[in-house]
Design a protein around this motif. Sequence first.
Motif, PDB file in Angstrom:
ATOM      1  N   GLU A   5       0.832  -1.207   0.000  1.00 31.23           N
ATOM      2  CA  GLU A   5       0.000   0.000   0.000  1.00 31.23           C
ATOM      3  C   GLU A   5       0.867   1.257   0.000  1.00 31.23           C
ATOM      4  OE1 GLU A   5      -2.391  -0.739   3.449  1.00 31.23           O
ATOM      5  OE2 GLU A   5      -3.835  -1.971   2.333  1.00 31.23           O
ATOM      6  N   ALA A  53       2.317   1.709  -3.428  1.00 33.67           N
ATOM      7  CA  ALA A  53       1.324   2.250  -4.352  1.00 33.67           C
ATOM      8  C   ALA A  53       1.204   3.764  -4.177  1.00 33.67           C
ATOM      9  CB  ALA A  53      -0.030   1.573  -4.134  1.00 33.67           C
ATOM     10  N   GLN A  65       2.368   6.975  -6.908  1.00 39.25           N
ATOM     11  CA  GLN A  65       1.496   8.098  -7.243  1.00 39.25           C
ATOM     12  C   GLN A  65       2.175   9.435  -6.925  1.00 39.25           C
ATOM     13  OE1 GLN A  65      -2.924   7.443  -6.594  1.00 39.25           O
ATOM     14  NE2 GLN A  65      -2.018   5.973  -5.146  1.00 39.25           N
TER      15      GLN A  65
END
Length: 75
Positions: free
Chosen positions: A52, A55, A59
């Motif tokens: 997580e 990720a 971004q």
Amino acid sequence: MKHSQNEIERPEVTRRIIELLDKQNEKGLKKYGTTIDQVSDMAYDWKLMALEEAADLIQYLQKEVIRLERLLNPI
């Protein structure tokens, strides 16, 4: 910057990483009242948490690339 005999002179990048880790540890201690070392190994799905975070990282990096592209190539 003076260093004692036993202290190594770290590159700036390394010093900044250590400072960031220290800040994150302080933030976690304030938020959770404990350090990561004190948390049970079974308290979280650590690999899922890492995925997580990765990720989110991807971004953030893409957002920064877009920001820099806009700065370098204004319309």
